[in-house]
Design an enzyme around this catalytic site. Structure first.
Site, PDB file in Angstrom:
ATOM      1  CD  GLU A 236     -52.050  18.099 -10.799  1.00  0.00           C
ATOM      2  OE1 GLU A 236     -51.001  17.587 -11.238  1.00  0.00           O
ATOM      3  OE2 GLU A 236     -53.179  17.646 -11.041  1.00  0.00           O
TER       4      GLU A 236
ATOM      5  CB  CYS B  58     -43.887  20.309 -12.436  1.00  0.00           C
ATOM      6  SG  CYS B  58     -45.329  20.549 -13.489  1.00  0.00           S
TER       7      CYS B  58
END
Length: 501
Positions: free
Chosen positions: A209, A243
């Site tokens: 990720e 993010c």
């Protein structure tokens, strides 16, 4: 204990079969949830210490997500773990094709510092649900949360099945030398490549990720008041250290002027005239990141914000215009409260701009009421995930997979997708000794004939059963097969009778 001994001990526990019991997994998940509920204040304090994170963001964006994820899993896990029957075809009409959901084994989960509870422990619930043993490595850049996790986890869940390893680069390097059955990493692309190389030594599957630049397209067909609030909220929560935060904004010059004016009002509405004094505004995680962000101020015209206090790790909500597409702020992931604006005339220019950027976005945000615009952007651009007329919120829907694509990551999780990530789907075909099934299967045996080749080509065609469309064929096939079998049987019986005289 060394990394080697920790992994060996955890593997012994997994090999004992302790985590295969579904009731055991559910008990561990309930205890994990109890830890969050009973120590909510402790987690809020640790997040405030590491990131100056307000309790509202700590609860809504971290604790509520991990608590709700466990509720989602517990309500469905009994169905998820069941073997799955798959459709049959003519070749397997008398058989049972199945998929068994097996745990991988010993899993390493490496969390990130920006959301150290959610990003470190939400995948843990999925790994537990799938029946794995787990080694959790919290980020050393959020030391208060890391210490709290190391202290609390052994008190609430089985400390032989699930262990915590704290430390920095040396400890992580040693840990990555060990063989795991699955590695789940959240963090930067740079470290992700290191993790992937280490995993390759043992052919270990991974979920990465990562990050990237998540663009926002904004046109003049939307409610600008609402759109601006949503965009600026997504940009400024956790001081931009998210993010999937909006990374840059694409809009026309006219929309830009209206947006900037509205953004000034929204920032004042959110944080007051002095965001530095607001209890609701986070801080940058480290002084070196303040320095990195300060360099981006040179890449455009500061029209909002720009104030910096390195000692207090404060960076004001900032908007840049007149930004060059080749500047650092447009080629590197920002990970801070800076929103650059690039002007485009229409959706086609926006698509062309995004496609020419290096790497695939982790998230794509579209603010438009135009159906053709939505269709163009949704179908023409790759992205890990997408939200229309909002930001961030798609990651809070447990029925949606969350993950990147290409340079923004590989694999996905949340809800059922977390369970699937940590599950090996083992295929199995249960066959029996049905005489008709054996007559069909006998056509595979030598000596080969064109007739048998043609027959097998027919029965292996894509014809899922049951289907009324193929019912006449099936009846004819079954009758023919049965007739052939009976004829063969009596022929053999007659031959044996004649032989025995």
């Amino acid at each position: 204990m060394t990394s080697k001994s920790i992994v060996e001990d955890v593997r012994k526990v997994f090999n004992s079969g302790r985590t295969l019991n579904v009731d055991f997994r559910k008990a561990q998940l309930r205890s994990l949830q109890k830890m969050y509920l009973e120590h909510k204040d402790d987690f809020c304090s640790a997040l405030a210490s590491d990131l100056h994170k307000p309790a509202h963001e700590a609860i809504v964006l971290e604790l509520n997500l991990v608590i709700g994820d466990i509720d989602h899993i517990l309500a469905r896990i009994d169905n998820w773990v069941q073997p799955e029957k798959v459709p049959r075809n003519l070749l397997t009409i008398f058989d049972t094709p199945m998929i068994y959901n097996d745990p991988y084994g010993v899993v390493l989960i490496m969390g990130a510092w920006n959301y150290p509870v959610q990003l470190g422990l939400l995948p843990l619930a999925g790994a537990i649900a799938a029946g794995n043993c787990v080694v959790v490595k919290p980020s050393e850049h959020a030391p208060a949360v890391s210490s709290l996790i190391a202290r609390l986890l052994p008190k609430f869940i089985d400390n032989e099945c699930y262990q915590v390893v704290e430390g920095g680069v040396p400890e992580t390097t040693e840990l990555l030398k060990e063989r795991f059955d699955y590695i789940f990493f959240t963090g930067s692309s740079h470290v992700g490549k290191i993790v992937q190389r280490a995993a390759a030594e043992h052919l270990t599957p991974t979920t990465l990720e990562l990050g990237g630049k998540s663009p926002v397209y904004l046109d003049d067909t939307v409610n600008l008041d609402i759109a601006t609030r949503r965009i600026m909220w997504g940009k400024l929560i956790n001081c931009g250290q998210t993010c999937i935060a909006p990374d840059y904004l694409l809009c026309s010059k006219t929309v830009q002027e209206a947006f900037v004016a509205k953004a000034r009002e929204v920032i004042n509405e959110f944080y007051g005239e002095d965001p530095k004094a607001s209890p609701d505004y986070c801080r940058i995680v480290a002084e070196r990141h303040v320095d990195r962000l300060s360099e981006y101020l040179k890449d455009g015209t500061v029209v909002v914000g720009g104030e910096v206090d390195k000692k207090q790790k404060y960076f004001a909500p900032t908007i840049l215009t007149d930004v060059s597409p080749t500047s650092k702020v447009m080629t590197e992931e920002i990970f801070g409260p800076i929103l650059p604006i690039v002007n485009v005339e229409n959706v086609h220019d926006a698509i062309k701009f995004i496609k020419t950027r290096p790497g695939e976005p982790l998230a794509l945000y579209i603010f438009s009421s135009s159906k053709p615009t939505l269709k163009h952007l949704a179908h023409d651009l790759p992205a890990g995930g997408m939200a229309v007329n909002d930001v961030i919120f798609h990651a809070a829907v447990p029925e949606l997979p969350f993950g990147g694509v290409g340079s923004s990551g590989m694999g996905a999780y949340h809800g059922h997708f977390s369970f699937l990530t940590f599950t090996h789907r083992k295929s199995c075909l249960h066959r029996n000794y049905n005489p008709i099934a054996e007559w069909i299967g006998s056509k595979r045996y030598p000596p080969y004939t064109p007739k048998n080749t043609q027959f097998l080509s027919f029965v292996t065609k894509e014809m899922k059963l049951p289907s009324l469309r193929y019912l006449p064929h099936l009846v004819c096939f079954a009758v023919g097969a049965a007739s052939a079998y009976v004829a063969t049987y009596f022929a053999q019986a007659g031959a044996e009778s004649a032989y025995n005289g």
